[in-house]
Design an enzyme around this catalytic site. Structure first.
Site, mmCIF file in Angstrom:
data_model
loop_
_atom_site.group_PDB
_atom_site.id
_atom_site.type_symbol
_atom_site.label_atom_id
_atom_site.label_comp_id
_atom_site.label_asym_id
_atom_site.label_seq_id
_atom_site.Cartn_x
_atom_site.Cartn_y
_atom_site.Cartn_z
ATOM 1 N N GLY A 194 -18.216 -66.110 -17.623
ATOM 2 C CA GLY A 194 -18.616 -66.193 -19.022
ATOM 3 C C GLY A 194 -17.787 -65.283 -19.929
ATOM 4 N N GLU B 9 -16.763 -68.462 -10.675
ATOM 5 C CA GLU B 9 -18.102 -69.012 -10.374
ATOM 6 C C GLU B 9 -18.153 -69.698 -9.010
ATOM 7 O OE1 GLU B 9 -16.560 -69.247 -13.299
ATOM 8 O OE2 GLU B 9 -17.979 -68.919 -14.939
ATOM 9 N N GLU C 201 -14.814 -67.326 -20.605
ATOM 10 C CA GLU C 201 -15.246 -68.429 -21.485
ATOM 11 C C GLU C 201 -15.497 -67.933 -22.911
ATOM 12 O OE1 GLU C 201 -18.266 -69.364 -18.520
ATOM 13 O OE2 GLU C 201 -17.739 -71.460 -18.756
ATOM 14 N N ALA D 133 -21.539 -63.938 -16.864
ATOM 15 C CA ALA D 133 -22.993 -63.897 -17.005
ATOM 16 C C ALA D 133 -23.549 -62.880 -16.017
ATOM 17 C CB ALA D 133 -23.562 -65.277 -16.715
HETATM 18 N N1 CAA Z 1 -23.324 -59.606 -13.308
HETATM 19 C C1 CAA Z 1 -24.081 -58.526 -13.015
HETATM 20 N N2 CAA Z 1 -23.545 -57.341 -12.643
HETATM 21 C C2 CAA Z 1 -22.207 -57.258 -12.562
HETATM 22 C C3 CAA Z 1 -21.360 -58.344 -12.857
HETATM 23 C C4 CAA Z 1 -21.979 -59.576 -13.250
HETATM 24 N N3 CAA Z 1 -21.262 -60.660 -13.598
HETATM 25 N N4 CAA Z 1 -20.074 -57.961 -12.678
HETATM 26 C C5 CAA Z 1 -20.120 -56.665 -12.281
HETATM 27 N N5 CAA Z 1 -21.401 -56.244 -12.213
HETATM 28 C C6 CAA Z 1 -21.885 -54.921 -11.833
HETATM 29 C C7 CAA Z 1 -21.774 -54.699 -10.321
HETATM 30 O O1 CAA Z 1 -22.857 -55.305 -9.650
HETATM 31 C C8 CAA Z 1 -21.783 -53.188 -10.247
HETATM 32 O O2 CAA Z 1 -23.093 -52.750 -10.404
HETATM 33 P P1 CAA Z 1 -23.711 -51.595 -9.404
HETATM 34 O O3 CAA Z 1 -22.880 -50.373 -9.727
HETATM 35 O O4 CAA Z 1 -25.120 -51.495 -9.825
HETATM 36 O O5 CAA Z 1 -23.477 -52.094 -8.020
HETATM 37 C C9 CAA Z 1 -21.005 -52.786 -11.505
HETATM 38 O O6 CAA Z 1 -21.058 -53.918 -12.396
HETATM 39 C C10 CAA Z 1 -19.550 -52.468 -11.232
HETATM 40 O O7 CAA Z 1 -18.977 -53.588 -10.564
HETATM 41 P P2 CAA Z 1 -18.134 -53.444 -9.199
HETATM 42 O O8 CAA Z 1 -18.616 -52.286 -8.398
HETATM 43 O O9 CAA Z 1 -18.130 -54.791 -8.546
HETATM 44 O O10 CAA Z 1 -16.707 -53.097 -9.832
HETATM 45 P P3 CAA Z 1 -15.259 -53.472 -9.237
HETATM 46 O O11 CAA Z 1 -14.298 -52.731 -10.107
HETATM 47 O O12 CAA Z 1 -15.205 -53.273 -7.779
HETATM 48 O O13 CAA Z 1 -15.120 -55.062 -9.497
HETATM 49 C C11 CAA Z 1 -15.291 -57.095 -10.798
HETATM 50 C C12 CAA Z 1 -15.113 -55.574 -10.819
HETATM 51 C C13 CAA Z 1 -14.033 -57.753 -10.190
HETATM 52 C C14 CAA Z 1 -15.452 -57.544 -12.246
HETATM 53 C C15 CAA Z 1 -16.521 -57.488 -9.940
HETATM 54 O O14 CAA Z 1 -17.630 -56.731 -10.384
HETATM 55 C C16 CAA Z 1 -16.902 -58.935 -9.987
HETATM 56 O O15 CAA Z 1 -16.311 -59.744 -9.297
HETATM 57 N N6 CAA Z 1 -17.926 -59.298 -10.815
HETATM 58 C C17 CAA Z 1 -18.479 -60.627 -10.857
HETATM 59 C C18 CAA Z 1 -17.572 -61.615 -11.589
HETATM 60 C C19 CAA Z 1 -18.178 -63.004 -11.586
HETATM 61 O O16 CAA Z 1 -18.399 -63.608 -10.558
HETATM 62 N N7 CAA Z 1 -18.434 -63.554 -12.816
HETATM 63 C C20 CAA Z 1 -18.997 -64.861 -12.985
HETATM 64 C C21 CAA Z 1 -20.443 -64.750 -13.329
HETATM 65 S S1 CAA Z 1 -21.248 -66.326 -13.434
HETATM 66 C C22 CAA Z 1 -20.919 -66.919 -14.994
HETATM 67 O O17 CAA Z 1 -20.276 -66.265 -15.787
HETATM 68 C C23 CAA Z 1 -21.500 -68.285 -15.307
HETATM 69 C C24 CAA Z 1 -21.097 -68.869 -16.634
HETATM 70 O O18 CAA Z 1 -20.215 -69.711 -16.701
HETATM 71 C C25 CAA Z 1 -21.811 -68.528 -17.869
#
Ligand code: CAA
Length: 257
Positions: free
Chosen positions: A108, A131, A111, A65
């Site tokens: 998500g 999460e 999921e 998400a």
């Molecule tokens: N939401 C919003 N933006 C996100 C995102 C997310 N879930 N995942 C990545 N991005 C964005 C980053 O903020 C970044 O944006 P900026 O360039 O503006 O800073 C861009 O995508 C690139 O990401 P990274 O620089 O972090 O790239 P990376 O290669 O270093 O890492 C990654 C990749 C491991 C996927 C890392 O981005 C990450 O850990 N993302 C979050 C994953 C996460 O926690 N997901 C769970 C979300 S909550 C959920 O899903 C609830 C549910 O059950 C429905």
């Protein structure tokens, strides 16, 4: 229909939905959620389509998400916005949905892939529920689908301690159906979907419904669902065609009727 966050295409009888927010690692914002389910429901209604693929790009299927969109959300907003409730719409899709996963399938994103009927994973695919690292838990079915798929202990580790699975592990634990090279992973998924799309469509629909019943029912109830789906197929032209084709040693010509 024009979409802003996804792309759609068809290849023969296979419909493809591509998540297309590459700068945000295909994180699901509200717009993308609406568009994805709208596209899936359109393809489900399209009589020229027999199987559906959802994919992202080589680096990310979807990173979950959209955290930025949700960071300051209140309890009431989370309750009333279609942010997690909308995920139930995937259960209404009657045609087989295949996730073609390369790179990150997190939160998500994981999921979503687990909500599909089958998963083709590229060698770079990584599955996880991070999460807990942002102070919440999966809200789109992760705790339930993972526990049913990989068992309690591994699901606990993934959900409570952010254990991420490699593509090889996803194959080993029954999450992925096939492991394919990153290059051409979508073509491999299309070939897989194409084979499914070539089968008797009504029987495929009944088969999907029956297998899904196994996750909702007791064995006795599930066996009853299977029979309720088995008998009506004898009212279809395709059953007659399929069995006659076997007897006559020829390839069946399915009509979906
Ligand atoms: N939401 C919003 N933006 C996100 C995102 C997310 N879930 N995942 C990545 N991005 C964005 C980053 O903020 C970044 O944006 P900026 O360039 O503006 O800073 C861009 O995508 C690139 O990401 P990274 O620089 O972090 O790239 P990376 O290669 O270093 O890492 C990654 C990749 C491991 C996927 C890392 O981005 C990450 O850990 N993302 C979050 C994953 C996460 O926690 N997901 C769970 C979300 S909550 C959920 O899903 C609830 C549910 O059950 C429905």
């Amino acid at each position: 229909m024009t979409y802003n966050t996804i792309l759609t295409e068809t290849r023969g009888r296979v419909g493809i939905v591509t998540l297309n927010r590459p700068k945000a690692m295909n994180a699901f914002n509200l717009v993308m959620l609406g568009e994805v389910f709208d596209a899936l429901e359109s393809l489900d209604k399209d009589e020229n389509i027999n199987a559906i693929i959802v994919t992202g790009n080589e680096k990310a299927f979807a990173a979950g998400a959209d955290i930025k969109e949700m960071a300051e959300a209140s309890y009431v907003q989370m309750l009333t916005e279609e942010r997690v409730q909308v995920w139930d719409r995937i259960r209404g899709i009657r045609k087989p949905v295949i996730a073609a996963v390369s790179g990150w399938a997190l939160g998500g994103g994981c999921e979503f892939a687990l909500s599909c009927d089958m998963i083709i994973a590229s060698e770079s695919a990584k599955f996880g529920q991070p999460e807990i690292t942002i102070g919440v838990i999966p809200g789109a079915g992760g705790t339930q689908r993972l526990a049913r798929l990989v068992g309690k202990h591994l699901a606990m580790e993934m959900v409570i301690n952010n254990r991420t699975l490699t593509a090889q592990e996803a194959l080993q634990f029954g999450i992925a159906n096939r492991l394919v090279p990153v290059e051409g992973y979508l073509d491999a998924a299309v070939a897989f979907a194409d084979e499914i799309a070539s089968r008797a469509p009504l029987a495929v629909r009944m088969a999907k419904d029956s297998v899904n019943a196994a996750f909702e029912t007791t064995l006795t109830e599930g066996l009853a669902v299977e029979k309720r789906n088995f008998y009506p197929l004898f009212a279809t032209e395709d059953q007659k065609e399929g069995m006659r084709a076997f007897v006559e040693k020829r390839k069946a010509d399915w009509k979906g009727k």
